[in-house]
Design an enzyme around this catalytic site. Structure first.
Site, PDB file in Angstrom:
ATOM      1  N   CYS A  83       0.836  -1.199   0.000  1.00 18.29           N
ATOM      2  CA  CYS A  83       0.000   0.000   0.000  1.00 18.29           C
ATOM      3  C   CYS A  83       0.878   1.259   0.000  1.00 18.29           C
ATOM      4  O   CYS A  83       1.455   1.591  -1.027  1.00 18.29           O
ATOM      5  CB  CYS A  83      -0.990  -0.029   1.170  1.00 18.29           C
ATOM      6  SG  CYS A  83      -2.383   1.100   0.945  1.00 18.29           S
ATOM      7  N   HIS A 169      -3.878  -5.119   0.191  1.00 13.67           N
ATOM      8  CA  HIS A 169      -3.458  -5.666   1.485  1.00 13.67           C
ATOM      9  C   HIS A 169      -3.556  -7.185   1.483  1.00 13.67           C
ATOM     10  O   HIS A 169      -4.627  -7.746   1.726  1.00 13.67           O
ATOM     11  CB  HIS A 169      -4.348  -5.105   2.597  1.00 13.67           C
ATOM     12  CG  HIS A 169      -4.091  -3.670   2.919  1.00 13.67           C
ATOM     13  ND1 HIS A 169      -3.452  -3.270   4.067  1.00 13.67           N
ATOM     14  CD2 HIS A 169      -4.378  -2.534   2.232  1.00 13.67           C
ATOM     15  CE1 HIS A 169      -3.360  -1.946   4.081  1.00 13.67           C
ATOM     16  NE2 HIS A 169      -3.919  -1.477   2.981  1.00 13.67           N
ATOM     17  N   GLU A 171      -2.515  -9.153   3.706  1.00 11.15           N
ATOM     18  CA  GLU A 171      -2.699  -9.633   5.082  1.00 11.15           C
ATOM     19  C   GLU A 171      -4.141  -9.542   5.559  1.00 11.15           C
ATOM     20  O   GLU A 171      -4.489 -10.045   6.635  1.00 11.15           O
ATOM     21  CB  GLU A 171      -1.782  -8.841   6.025  1.00 11.15           C
ATOM     22  CG  GLU A 171      -2.234  -7.438   6.353  1.00 11.15           C
ATOM     23  CD  GLU A 171      -2.009  -6.403   5.253  1.00 11.15           C
ATOM     24  OE1 GLU A 171      -2.311  -5.224   5.491  1.00 11.15           O
ATOM     25  OE2 GLU A 171      -1.538  -6.765   4.154  1.00 11.15           O
TER      26      GLU A 171
END
Length: 200
Positions: A83, A169, A171
């Site tokens: 990001c 993202h 994660e």
């Protein structure tokens, strides 16, 4: 694999740490307000094999020592930017960052991606979590676009310097195959003789 993660004061930082630990990595977190010489000394001392740039608020040029650290790290060790970290990779290498056509915060969208690239090994379909109002608007020289959404760059890589940027993202639970993506990223980024480059 030994990872140093530069924390850009983001709530997702420790989600990334947890995912890397599940993949067997040793992770040390250092904040972006740490003096640059302190970070450099730590990277040299412990044989860091990958530098990870976390997500974060604001613009990459306002994120502490991140751009200076990238200038030093380029060609020395692999870098994964997520990001804000992805945007910093582009800016530090001569690319550009601008406003996204539509800000997205906590949205899951599908990507068009290069299935031949090792980052996407074993992945046929992909939806990703997006939390951003900025995008890489001009790809730096030496980087390839690996994925896009509606014409906006969502993943890029510099194979010569082993730098990989993800606008989304991996994660987040909103990203499908997130752990596989991170595993593939570690495999791709870890292909350099890192310790020899750090000593150069």
């Amino acid at each position: 694999m030994r990872i140093t993660l530069l924390d850009n004061f983001d709530s997702f930082t420790y989600n990334l740490v947890e995912q890397f630990c599940l993949l067997g990595a040793e992770v040390r977190v250092m904040r972006n307000d740490t003096p640059l010489p302190t970070i450099q000394a730590a990277l040299l001392a412990d044989g860091c094999e990958l530098l990870v740039l976390s997500p974060g608020p604001g613009r990459p040029e306002d994120a502490g020592c991140m751009l200076e650290l990238l200038a030093w790290a380029r060609g020395r060790l692999p870098v994964l930017g997520v990001c804000l970290g992805h945007q910093a990779l582009a800016l530090a290498a001569g690319g550009a960052v601008g406003e996204a056509r539509k800000p997205l915060h906590g949205k899951s969208t599908s990507l068009r991606f290069d299935q031949r690239h090792p980052l996407f090994d074993g992945i046929a379909d992909l939806r990703v979590a997006r939390y951003h109002s900025l995008v890489v608007s001009r790809l730096p020289e030496g980087f390839d676009c690996l994925a896009d959404a509606d014409g906006e760059i969502m993943a890029m890589a510099d194979p010569r310097n082993r730098q990989l940027g993800l606008q989304f993202h991996p994660e987040s639970i909103l990203t499908t195959h997130g752990q596989r993506l991170l595993e593939n990223a570690l495999l791709w980024c870890g292909a350099l003789a890192v310790r020899e480059r750090l000593r150069a």
